[in-house]
Scaffold this motif. Structure first.
Motif, PDB file in Angstrom:
ATOM      1  N   ASP A  11       1.052  -0.862  -0.138  1.00 12.44           N
ATOM      2  CA  ASP A  11      -0.294  -0.450  -0.174  1.00 12.44           C
ATOM      3  C   ASP A  11       0.539   0.884  -0.198  1.00 12.44           C
ATOM      4  N   HIS A  12       0.379   2.636  -0.456  1.00  9.76           N
ATOM      5  CA  HIS A  12       0.505   4.008   0.005  1.00  9.76           C
ATOM      6  C   HIS A  12       1.697   4.256   0.750  1.00  9.76           C
ATOM      7  N   GLU A  13       2.810   4.664   0.949  1.00  9.16           N
ATOM      8  CA  GLU A  13       3.503   4.779   2.043  1.00  9.16           C
ATOM      9  C   GLU A  13       2.188   5.870   3.431  1.00  9.16           C
ATOM     10  N   ARG A  14       1.617   6.495   3.218  1.00 11.74           N
ATOM     11  CA  ARG A  14       1.067   7.374   3.831  1.00 11.74           C
ATOM     12  C   ARG A  14       0.020   6.886   4.630  1.00 11.74           C
ATOM     13  N   THR A  15      -1.017   6.193   3.172  1.00 13.43           N
ATOM     14  CA  THR A  15      -1.612   4.764   4.809  1.00 13.43           C
ATOM     15  C   THR A  15      -0.998   4.386   5.505  1.00 13.43           C
ATOM     16  N   ALA A  16      -0.298   3.436   4.974  1.00 12.09           N
ATOM     17  CA  ALA A  16       0.250   2.148   5.651  1.00 12.09           C
ATOM     18  C   ALA A  16       0.917   3.418   7.552  1.00 12.09           C
ATOM     19  N   ARG A  17       1.830   4.292   6.358  1.00 13.15           N
ATOM     20  CA  ARG A  17       2.227   4.955   8.219  1.00 13.15           C
ATOM     21  C   ARG A  17       0.891   5.299   9.360  1.00 13.15           C
ATOM     22  N   ALA A  18      -0.066   5.295   8.471  1.00  9.11           N
ATOM     23  CA  ALA A  18      -1.464   5.446   9.535  1.00  9.11           C
ATOM     24  C   ALA A  18      -1.975   4.186  10.509  1.00  9.11           C
ATOM     25  N   ILE A  19      -2.074   3.644   9.747  1.00 10.77           N
ATOM     26  CA  ILE A  19      -2.895   1.898   9.768  1.00 10.77           C
ATOM     27  C   ILE A  19      -1.757   1.736  10.571  1.00 10.77           C
ATOM     28  N   GLY A  20      -0.111   1.950  11.004  1.00  9.27           N
ATOM     29  CA  GLY A  20       0.902   0.632  11.485  1.00  9.27           C
ATOM     30  C   GLY A  20       0.742   2.104  12.585  1.00  9.27           C
ATOM     31  N   ARG A  21       0.889   3.404  13.027  1.00  4.01           N
ATOM     32  CA  ARG A  21       0.923   3.895  14.183  1.00  4.01           C
ATOM     33  C   ARG A  21      -1.031   3.114  14.897  1.00  4.01           C
TER      34      ARG A  21
END
Length: 265
Positions: A11-21
């Motif tokens: 997935d896109h990095e911005r989306t992935a980081r949001a879910i990762g947080r």
């Protein structure tokens, strides 16, 4: 549990980081191509033992490459065939449960090996008559047969204690000092990176809530920006970035909306 968790996604990095947080993982690796997961697992294996959890066709090579491959029960057949462990209920909560069960099983095996070793060290010399010249100790063959049966009974009974293990109980989870220290170092590094990826802009010309919304919208339209907290009263915009971004890009984005950027720090 002292385990470093990495989210590996295409997935896109911005989306992935949001879910990762939200999930609280230690590291997010985003934008991975279908054939790139196996190479990422190969590099992670150089840092220690690796378990891979996946459910798709593209996950199969990575599941095979990892030390332990864990497939979701509702996943593709090829992923299930490539994995060492299958989560039949298709719940990620069963991943730590499987780890707890495996740790309890290994601990049980070590206990059985220890007591079996001690038993044989004492029993075999006694049955062979080694101690007769020294202490006049000897073992009746009938008692020897009974003792052998008792040994097997003890080992099997100890193994049955696994039925008492609560695999979903996290209260007894332990981690070694090494993994605890490593996790703390990761947390400190992530905290430092978070601070480095946050910038405060001093903006002149914002007069009302409409101005706030306008600046916020233009900043969050940038793919490098995860979130922008704007205040017209303080005249600031706190920008949270997902990658290193030049100040000139942020400055131009705001000034294109007819506001003046005084400082970025």
């Amino acid at each position: 549990m002292g385990i470093r968790v990495v989210m590996l996604t295409g997935d896109h990095e911005r989306t992935a980081r949001a879910i990762g947080r939200q999930a609280g993982v230690d590291e997010v690796i985003a934008g991975v191509l279908p054939d790139g997961k196996e190479s990422v697992i190969r590099s992670l294996k150089q840092q220690g033992r690796t378990a891979m959890v996946g459910d798709g066709m593209n996950d199969a090579p990575a599941l095979t490459r990892a030390d332990i491959g864990i497939a979701i029960g509702a996943g593709t057949d090829i992923a299930i065939d490539a994995a060492d462990v299958v989560l039949m209920k298709s719940s990620l909560r069963d991943v730590p449960a499987a780890i707890r069960l495996s740790r309890a099983t290994l601990r049980n095996i070590h206990e059985n090996l220890f007591w079996a070793f001690i038993y044989n060290v004492i029993g075999i010399p006694l049955a062979a008559g080694v101690w007769i010249p020294l202490f006049h100790w000897q073992l009746n063959p009938m008692f020897g047969a009974a003792a052998m049966s008792l040994s097997s009974f003890c080992v099997v009974t100890n193994a049955l204690r696994l039925n008492l293990v609560s695999v979903h109980d996290a209260s007894k989870d332990k981690r070694t000092k090494k993994t605890g220290k490593s996790r703390q170092n990761n947390e400190n590094r992530n905290r430092k990176e978070t601070l480095m990826m946050e910038k405060t802009m001093k903006i002149e010309g914002m007069m009302c809530g409409h101005c706030e919304a306008r600046v916020k919208k233009c900043l969050e339209a940038l793919t490098q920006v995860d979130e922008a907290v704007v205040s017209h009263e303080a005249g600031t915009a706190i920008v949270k970035l997902n990658t290193q971004t030049e100040d000139d890009i942020l400055r131009k984005t705001v000034e294109d909306q007819d506001y003046k950027v005084i400082e970025i720090r």
